[in-house]
Design a protein around this motif. Sequence first.
Motif, PDB file in Angstrom:
ATOM      1  N   LEU B 189       0.833  -1.214   0.000  1.00  0.00           N
ATOM      2  CA  LEU B 189       0.000   0.000   0.000  1.00  0.00           C
ATOM      3  C   LEU B 189       0.866   1.263   0.000  1.00  0.00           C
ATOM      4  O   LEU B 189       0.509   2.264  -0.619  1.00  0.00           O
ATOM      5  N   ARG B 190       2.011   1.187   0.659  1.00  0.00           N
ATOM      6  CA  ARG B 190       2.922   2.327   0.658  1.00  0.00           C
ATOM      7  C   ARG B 190       3.454   2.575  -0.763  1.00  0.00           C
ATOM      8  O   ARG B 190       3.511   3.706  -1.237  1.00  0.00           O
ATOM      9  N   MET B 191       3.807   1.481  -1.428  1.00  0.00           N
ATOM     10  CA  MET B 191       4.276   1.597  -2.807  1.00  0.00           C
ATOM     11  C   MET B 191       3.169   2.149  -3.695  1.00  0.00           C
ATOM     12  O   MET B 191       3.374   3.066  -4.488  1.00  0.00           O
ATOM     13  N   SER B 192       1.973   1.600  -3.529  1.00  0.00           N
ATOM     14  CA  SER B 192       0.843   2.010  -4.357  1.00  0.00           C
ATOM     15  C   SER B 192       0.501   3.489  -4.141  1.00  0.00           C
ATOM     16  O   SER B 192       0.163   4.203  -5.077  1.00  0.00           O
ATOM     17  N   CYS B 193       0.607   3.932  -2.883  1.00  0.00           N
ATOM     18  CA  CYS B 193       0.331   5.347  -2.583  1.00  0.00           C
ATOM     19  C   CYS B 193       1.252   6.239  -3.401  1.00  0.00           C
ATOM     20  O   CYS B 193       0.816   7.220  -4.006  1.00  0.00           O
ATOM     21  N   LYS B 194       2.532   5.871  -3.447  1.00  0.00           N
ATOM     22  CA  LYS B 194       3.492   6.690  -4.182  1.00  0.00           C
ATOM     23  C   LYS B 194       3.337   6.516  -5.693  1.00  0.00           C
ATOM     24  O   LYS B 194       3.292   7.484  -6.442  1.00  0.00           O
ATOM     25  N   GLY B 226      -7.435  10.834  -1.073  1.00  0.00           N
ATOM     26  CA  GLY B 226      -6.834  10.462  -2.361  1.00  0.00           C
ATOM     27  C   GLY B 226      -6.090   9.138  -2.280  1.00  0.00           C
ATOM     28  O   GLY B 226      -6.107   8.351  -3.227  1.00  0.00           O
ATOM     29  N   PHE B 227      -5.462   8.882  -1.128  1.00  0.00           N
ATOM     30  CA  PHE B 227      -4.781   7.593  -0.963  1.00  0.00           C
ATOM     31  C   PHE B 227      -5.780   6.448  -1.023  1.00  0.00           C
ATOM     32  O   PHE B 227      -5.592   5.468  -1.755  1.00  0.00           O
ATOM     33  N   LYS B 228      -6.853   6.568  -0.273  1.00  0.00           N
ATOM     34  CA  LYS B 228      -7.817   5.453  -0.175  1.00  0.00           C
ATOM     35  C   LYS B 228      -8.511   5.194  -1.515  1.00  0.00           C
ATOM     36  O   LYS B 228      -8.639   4.047  -1.948  1.00  0.00           O
ATOM     37  N   THR B 229      -8.959   6.252  -2.177  1.00  0.00           N
ATOM     38  CA  THR B 229      -9.626   6.049  -3.472  1.00  0.00           C
ATOM     39  C   THR B 229      -8.625   5.585  -4.519  1.00  0.00           C
ATOM     40  O   THR B 229      -8.935   4.706  -5.332  1.00  0.00           O
ATOM     41  N   GLY B 230      -7.423   6.142  -4.484  1.00  0.00           N
ATOM     42  CA  GLY B 230      -6.409   5.766  -5.479  1.00  0.00           C
ATOM     43  C   GLY B 230      -5.989   4.310  -5.346  1.00  0.00           C
ATOM     44  O   GLY B 230      -5.841   3.600  -6.343  1.00  0.00           O
ATOM     45  N   ALA B 231      -5.802   3.854  -4.098  1.00  0.00           N
ATOM     46  CA  ALA B 231      -5.400   2.463  -3.889  1.00  0.00           C
ATOM     47  C   ALA B 231      -6.526   1.528  -4.339  1.00  0.00           C
ATOM     48  O   ALA B 231      -6.275   0.488  -4.965  1.00  0.00           O
ATOM     49  N   ALA B 232      -7.780   1.901  -4.038  1.00  0.00           N
ATOM     50  CA  ALA B 232      -8.920   1.079  -4.482  1.00  0.00           C
ATOM     51  C   ALA B 232      -8.950   1.015  -6.008  1.00  0.00           C
ATOM     52  O   ALA B 232      -9.190  -0.040  -6.599  1.00  0.00           O
ATOM     53  N   PHE B 233      -8.694   2.151  -6.647  1.00  0.00           N
ATOM     54  CA  PHE B 233      -8.658   2.225  -8.112  1.00  0.00           C
ATOM     55  C   PHE B 233      -7.625   1.252  -8.668  1.00  0.00           C
ATOM     56  O   PHE B 233      -7.896   0.481  -9.588  1.00  0.00           O
ATOM     57  N   ASP B 322     -14.912   2.052   1.507  1.00  0.00           N
ATOM     58  CA  ASP B 322     -15.728   2.334   2.701  1.00  0.00           C
ATOM     59  C   ASP B 322     -15.023   3.359   3.592  1.00  0.00           C
ATOM     60  O   ASP B 322     -15.639   4.306   4.089  1.00  0.00           O
ATOM     61  N   SER B 323     -13.730   3.158   3.753  1.00  0.00           N
ATOM     62  CA  SER B 323     -12.959   4.076   4.569  1.00  0.00           C
ATOM     63  C   SER B 323     -12.899   5.466   3.925  1.00  0.00           C
ATOM     64  O   SER B 323     -12.983   6.487   4.613  1.00  0.00           O
ATOM     65  N   ALA B 324     -12.764   5.483   2.601  1.00  0.00           N
ATOM     66  CA  ALA B 324     -12.753   6.770   1.888  1.00  0.00           C
ATOM     67  C   ALA B 324     -14.071   7.510   2.092  1.00  0.00           C
ATOM     68  O   ALA B 324     -14.096   8.735   2.259  1.00  0.00           O
ATOM     69  N   ALA B 325     -15.172   6.748   2.086  1.00  0.00           N
ATOM     70  CA  ALA B 325     -16.493   7.377   2.275  1.00  0.00           C
ATOM     71  C   ALA B 325     -16.588   8.021   3.657  1.00  0.00           C
ATOM     72  O   ALA B 325     -17.128   9.123   3.808  1.00  0.00           O
ATOM     73  N   ARG B 326     -16.027   7.343   4.663  1.00  0.00           N
ATOM     74  CA  ARG B 326     -16.040   7.937   6.009  1.00  0.00           C
ATOM     75  C   ARG B 326     -15.179   9.192   6.064  1.00  0.00           C
ATOM     76  O   ARG B 326     -15.554  10.199   6.648  1.00  0.00           O
ATOM     77  N   THR B 327     -13.997   9.105   5.429  1.00  0.00           N
ATOM     78  CA  THR B 327     -13.133  10.297   5.379  1.00  0.00           C
ATOM     79  C   THR B 327     -13.872  11.461   4.728  1.00  0.00           C
ATOM     80  O   THR B 327     -13.818  12.599   5.206  1.00  0.00           O
ATOM     81  N   PHE B 328     -14.548  11.161   3.645  1.00  0.00           N
ATOM     82  CA  PHE B 328     -15.270  12.221   2.930  1.00  0.00           C
ATOM     83  C   PHE B 328     -16.333  12.854   3.819  1.00  0.00           C
ATOM     84  O   PHE B 328     -16.432  14.073   3.926  1.00  0.00           O
ATOM     85  N   ALA B 329     -17.124  11.983   4.476  1.00  0.00           N
ATOM     86  CA  ALA B 329     -18.219  12.481   5.329  1.00  0.00           C
ATOM     87  C   ALA B 329     -17.676  13.326   6.478  1.00  0.00           C
ATOM     88  O   ALA B 329     -18.227  14.391   6.806  1.00  0.00           O
TER      89      ALA B 329
END
Lengths: 356, 356
Positions: B189-194, B226-233, B322-329
């Motif tokens: 996930l760290r790699m994917s974030c970058k 952006g991390f959570k949605t990007g990693a899901a993508f 799901d986590s991204a949705a909570r962050t957004f809210a």
Amino acid sequence: MDSVTLKEEQSRPARSTQHFFDMLRHYRELVLARICELVPRNRYQRTLYGPMLEYPMREGKGFRPALCLAMCQACGGRMEEALDTAAAIEMFHNAFLIHDDIEDESESRRGFPTLHHQYGIAIATNVGDGLNMLAMRTLLGNTRTLGLERALMLIFEIERMARESTEGQSIELDWVRFNRAGVTVREYLRMSCKKTCWYTCIAPLRTGALIANVRPAELAAINAFGFKTGAAFQIQDDVLNLTAEMALYGKEIGGDIAEGKRTVIVVHLIAHAKPADRRRILDIYGRRRTDKSADDVAFVLACMRRYGSIRFASDLARRLTDSAARTFAQRFAWLPPSPYRRFLEEMIDYMIERQL
Amino acid sequence: MDSVTLKEEQSRPARSTQHFFDMLRHYRELVLARICELVPRNRYQRTLYGPMLEYPMREGKGFRPALCLAMCQACGGRMEEALDTAAAIEMFHNAFLIHDDIEDESESRRGFPTLHHQYGIAIATNVGDGLNMLAMRTLLGNTRTLGLERALMLIFEIERMARESTEGQSIELDWVRFNRAGVTVREYLRMSCKKTCWYTCIAPLRTGALIANVRPAELAAINAFGFKTGAAFQIQDDVLNLTAEMALYGKEIGGDIAEGKRTVIVVHLIAHAKPADRRRILDIYGRRRTDKSADDVAFVLACMRRYGSIRFASDLARRLTDSAARTFAQRFAWLPPSPYRRFLEEMIDYMIERQL
């Protein structure tokens, strides 16, 4: 010859001296030390930042950053103000070499295997991208030392340089792709101006002058001077590729022929070869690198000698440097005498005297 | 699982709607039209500026520039102010795809041959370089419309984005080069974030917000989102590479296995396979693409199914959204209701519902 108004006159005596080489080495050491500071040392060492230093640490000439520093100092600017820009120029150049070696499938660079032969294409491509970005970041750092406006002006200059190079590269790639036969010397010089001169001479000189706050009116003379010296530099490089000793030159001898590069030597050869030779030469140039035999390369090389194409190129380089010397004398009269001015003047002859 | 604090809870119902797809198409058309204006039409058409438009004109999603535009508008900024930056982001992305296809030796992209299969590696590399430079030039143009400071801030953002991508890419290339066996999901996930999240989500969202003059304090929430949605993508992309239908997906199915890409599916598989399977999998991943047979790819794919690695990845993507949705809210409560805010919220589910 169909192009460039270069007066035929007695060549000047050779003038590049120990002073020139001492300053070149001095500048190279300063720039290399700065690049080593700018490249991060962290956990991405093994496949990113380590390989980034590979080409710069090999014995390069460091010619481009030296032009930037010397021009800045000749115009009364401080060396420290130009050092990061000079380092960025050298980083852009090394990034270009990394990608260029991949494109050209080259095997050696500065006496050692090319980066993609050492690390594979994927890592080498990424290292080149990373080096480009680090160079841009270095230019952005100028905002802190030179202020917003001058820093932005320099970024615009580098963008122009990169655009000219890409367009120049595309002209040559177009000639190769469509195996164009009728390229003229004028067309060749126009391509070379964009592909080589901008990033070898014009942009380094312009950025050095801009850092020293030279008025834009003086920049036109720099373009003319940079074109002539840069084209001579490139033509000498192409001549050396065919004539130099491997140990001295550090690249594959005759590699340009195998690669299908459209040098001014090839342009002259195709224009002057007898129909039968011309057909065979074009046939060889129309093939892929892997489909060219050692005999093919030897045949082309023999033709280049027989039709005087290598001699033509050497003469052209000499006429370009003679013309550059006149431009320097006439249009840089406003530069006061200094070791830096002398370096720039001596650089002209170095273009055609260098053996590597 | 050894990483990310993602609460296990009931998944939300799917929510991406016609509204989302209409806006995505609308943004895509605006950006594509702007890119067509920005790419010069001149004598370098045939081998430079023509091929530059090849990938953008194919049916891409235009997801990244849409994020930039929607974030800008959601924060009260004007679409016109963000259009050039959005176009630059899409150009950087397409330049990256061109170079990435060369590095990965990919054969098709968006349903057609990759650029280097059409034009050869040399032209494709140069077109990618040129597109990168045109994107940078477009960002420099912001100085005229947004003023020096905001324009420079955006260039710094893009430099950060490129640096993160290059470093992320180098992490994955390091795993491939040394055939690393013990990569954890946290490391993945760290790699994917970058490698992915910065340039797919974080930078587009941050630049959109910066253009709308959002305070720097709000940017931290954007990074998390952006991390959570990007990693899901990215994970959904990797799942689709193994499960989608060729016609729909537009890339080679199972191409990631042949390429040796270290997806989270592979990370899970290597961690959970029985010793004999694990050895064979690592042996296959240690070989070059050309040394992998269709049987090898089929074996790895069967293992991924058997050990539940594909299912694990799908679940992880769902937990990330799901986590991204909570962050957004929780952390975007300050964004007033608008069609643009709604677009960003609906985007979360699109990450895992998309089939191409």
